[in-house]
Design an enzyme around this catalytic site. Structure first.
Site, PDB file in Angstrom:
ATOM      1  N   GLN A  45       0.799  -1.218   0.000  1.00  0.00           N
ATOM      2  CA  GLN A  45       0.000   0.000   0.000  1.00  0.00           C
ATOM      3  C   GLN A  45       0.838   1.278   0.000  1.00  0.00           C
ATOM      4  O   GLN A  45       0.322   2.342  -0.349  1.00  0.00           O
ATOM      5  CB  GLN A  45      -0.951  -0.006   1.203  1.00  0.00           C
ATOM      6  CG  GLN A  45      -1.978  -1.129   1.110  1.00  0.00           C
ATOM      7  CD  GLN A  45      -2.896  -1.159   2.313  1.00  0.00           C
ATOM      8  OE1 GLN A  45      -2.586  -1.786   3.314  1.00  0.00           O
ATOM      9  NE2 GLN A  45      -4.022  -0.478   2.236  1.00  0.00           N
ATOM     10  N   HIS A 148       1.382  -9.155   4.887  1.00  0.00           N
ATOM     11  CA  HIS A 148       0.204  -8.292   4.733  1.00  0.00           C
ATOM     12  C   HIS A 148      -0.259  -8.382   3.267  1.00  0.00           C
ATOM     13  O   HIS A 148      -0.259  -7.397   2.539  1.00  0.00           O
ATOM     14  CB  HIS A 148       0.534  -6.854   5.150  1.00  0.00           C
ATOM     15  CG  HIS A 148      -0.652  -6.023   5.539  1.00  0.00           C
ATOM     16  ND1 HIS A 148      -0.746  -5.345   6.738  1.00  0.00           N
ATOM     17  CD2 HIS A 148      -1.810  -5.765   4.878  1.00  0.00           C
ATOM     18  CE1 HIS A 148      -1.904  -4.697   6.794  1.00  0.00           C
ATOM     19  NE2 HIS A 148      -2.566  -4.940   5.677  1.00  0.00           N
ATOM     20  N   GLU A 193      -5.036 -10.009   9.075  1.00  0.00           N
ATOM     21  CA  GLU A 193      -6.408 -10.284   8.645  1.00  0.00           C
ATOM     22  C   GLU A 193      -6.547 -11.492   7.713  1.00  0.00           C
ATOM     23  O   GLU A 193      -6.947 -11.356   6.550  1.00  0.00           O
ATOM     24  CB  GLU A 193      -7.009  -9.061   7.939  1.00  0.00           C
ATOM     25  CG  GLU A 193      -7.291  -7.912   8.867  1.00  0.00           C
ATOM     26  CD  GLU A 193      -7.860  -6.686   8.142  1.00  0.00           C
ATOM     27  OE1 GLU A 193      -8.497  -6.854   7.078  1.00  0.00           O
ATOM     28  OE2 GLU A 193      -7.650  -5.572   8.621  1.00  0.00           O
ATOM     29  N   GLU A 310      -5.116  -2.275  14.329  1.00  0.00           N
ATOM     30  CA  GLU A 310      -5.651  -1.321  13.345  1.00  0.00           C
ATOM     31  C   GLU A 310      -6.998  -0.815  13.823  1.00  0.00           C
ATOM     32  O   GLU A 310      -7.803  -1.585  14.358  1.00  0.00           O
ATOM     33  CB  GLU A 310      -5.880  -1.964  11.964  1.00  0.00           C
ATOM     34  CG  GLU A 310      -4.632  -2.199  11.159  1.00  0.00           C
ATOM     35  CD  GLU A 310      -4.924  -2.740   9.746  1.00  0.00           C
ATOM     36  OE1 GLU A 310      -6.032  -2.508   9.221  1.00  0.00           O
ATOM     37  OE2 GLU A 310      -4.027  -3.390   9.198  1.00  0.00           O
TER      38      GLU A 310
END
Ligand SMILES: *[C@@H]1O[C@H](CO)[C@@H](O)[C@H](O)[C@H]1NC(C)=O
Ligand SMILES: *[C@@H]1O[C@H](CO)[C@@H](O)[C@H](O)[C@H]1NC(C)=O
Ligand SMILES: *[C@@H]1O[C@H](CO)[C@@H](O)[C@H](O)[C@H]1NC(C)=O
Length: 409
Positions: A45, A148, A193, A310
């Site tokens: 990102q 990630h 996640e 987060e």
């Protein structure tokens, strides 16, 4: 953060009776002295430099190059925030925020271009050494996410996470990270996640690698990820923990919103959605839902300290982000009540995100940053938003601005 699947707890309809007490109760507005605050990003990102200095291709590179139509405006992570070159500026932003930790992720393919130990890309290792050293020189602890979502494409050629052998590859990658960085990194997170990224094996165009195997590929992937997590944990426990200091385990949780559901069936068959036996009625920013979730975690996993890894709000453009400030303060108030009133052992809170970045298939127009990044300017200048000022005060004083809390009541 994933646009398609807001990571949340599912709370049954009984929660409706709890509405409306969040910010009116009397409680201390101070976090414990040793409470840890931070901000987060993820490699794909923010880093850019997608094919520089020997980095290998990953599944997000592949998907968004082959299918620009899957993301808003055809955006991808080729350049992103250019943190590969601008990491020193990022660290100065973190310092200005007064954070204790910076949570960032390591790009597996930047270090192991083929996913395996046969090629170790030294410039990739140098990059993370430089970042870690720059953080420590500025009094900031690195909190490292090992995965990630940016799997080396070479490992997708053998099936990706549904292939059980991926656990072996992950453990070898983990060993390299512990060897290279473990002398200075005290916070390790294996997977970000899992429930979101295994979605890359259940549908098309939402998450890489965009494999349409709902109810099969995602479950197989989840199983491999659980095994990989357990094995990397055992490796650390048995071979590194003693040498890399009195570490302790913690429960990391990402949270954005509360989903309100009723029982029933929705989604295609087979699918994880259908297997939940619920129908989604509403998704809301509802801080009390977060307080309830933290209490549930403490009851379900007694003895573990909790780190909120987060939490944050998606908005449109603009640096006068009053909505983000209200979101953060009200959610931090919920954390504070969980800690001070309910006795939940939350020891840290990490805001998503340090700066605007590539919100996966949501592209650059979805904004989560404390800092704005001007993606129309090739220099990608960063500007603090109003929220950066408020959060900086909270991080430094470990106190919530009570005047702000009053304004919600
Ligand atoms: C671990 O402890 C040793 C001895 O107390 C110290 O020299 C070293 O810097 C510590 N390492 C970390 C990562 O904190
Ligand atoms: C994905 O699979 C589902 C269920 O088998 C099917 O209905 C759908 O058309 C597929 N989508 C694509 C884009 O292939
Ligand atoms: C920021 O936005 C709020 C609410 O929209 C407004 O009341 C305030 O005047 C704005 N501040 C600045 C500096 O523009």
């Amino acid at each position: 953060m994933d646009p398609g699947h807001v990571p949340t707890v599912m709370i049954l309809a009984v929660v409706l009776s709890l509405v409306g007490t969040a910010v009116t109760q009397q409680h201390a507005a101070s976090f414990p002295e040793d409470f840890i605050f931070g901000a987060a990003t993820a490699s794909y990102q923010v880093e850019g430099a997608w094919n520089e200095d020997g980095k290998g291709e990953n599944i997000w590179d592949r998907m968004l190059h082959e299918h620009p139509e899957y993301s808003s405006n055809g955006d991808n992570g080729d350049v992103a925030c250019d943190s590969y070159h601008k990491y020193q500026e990022d660290v100065q932003m973190l310092k200005a925020l007064g954070v204790d930790v910076y949570r960032f992720s390591i790009s597996w393919a930047r270090i192991l271009p083929t996913g395996d130990l046969d090629v170790i890309n030294q410039p990739g290792i140098d990059y993370y050494n430089n970042l870690i050293n720059e953080l420590l020189a500025n009094g900031i602890q690195p909190m490292v996410t090992m995965y990630h979502w940016d799997l080396p494409q070479a490992l997708q050629y053998i099936g990706g996470w549904p292939n059980p052998i991926l656990a072996d590859y992950f453990v070898e990658y983990a060993r390299l990270l512990f060897d290279e960085f473990g002398d200075r990194v005290r916070w390790w997170i294996t997977f970000n996640e899992p429930a979101s990224f295994v979605g890359g094996y259940s549908s098309v165009g939402v998450a890489a690698p965009s494999q349409n195997a709902s109810g099969i590929g995602d479950y197989l992937a989840a199983h491999t990820v659980l095994r990989a997590h357990a094995r990397a944990y055992r490796l650390y426990d048995e071979q590194y923990r003693a040498a890399q200091n009195g570490t302790s385990d913690f429960f990391g949780i990402n949270h954005y919103a509360t989903k309100f559901v009723i029982s029933g069936e929705e989604g295609i068959s087979p699918s994880m959605t259908r297997d939940t036996g619920t129908v989604l009625v509403d998704t809301q920013n509802y801080p009390t839902g977060f307080r309830n979730l933290l209490n549930w975690i403490a009851a379900e996993y007694p003895g573990y300290q909790v780190v909120v890894t987060e939490n944050g709000l998606r908005t449109g453009a603009g640096i006068n982000d009053t909505d983000r400030i209200e979101y953060y303060v009200s959610y931090l108030d919920a954390v504070l009540q969980a800690v001070n009133t309910d006795g939940v052992p939350v020891i840290g809170y990490v805001a998503w995100s340090l700066m605007d970045n590539l919100e996966w298939t949501g592209g650059f127009s979805v904004k989560f940053g404390l800092y704005e990044v001007d993606f129309d300017d090739p220099d990608l200048p960063r500007t603090p938003k109003a929220s950066a000022g408020v959060m900086g005060d909270i991080f430094r004083t470990k106190q919530l601005p009570t005047d702000f809390l009053q304004s919600f009541v």
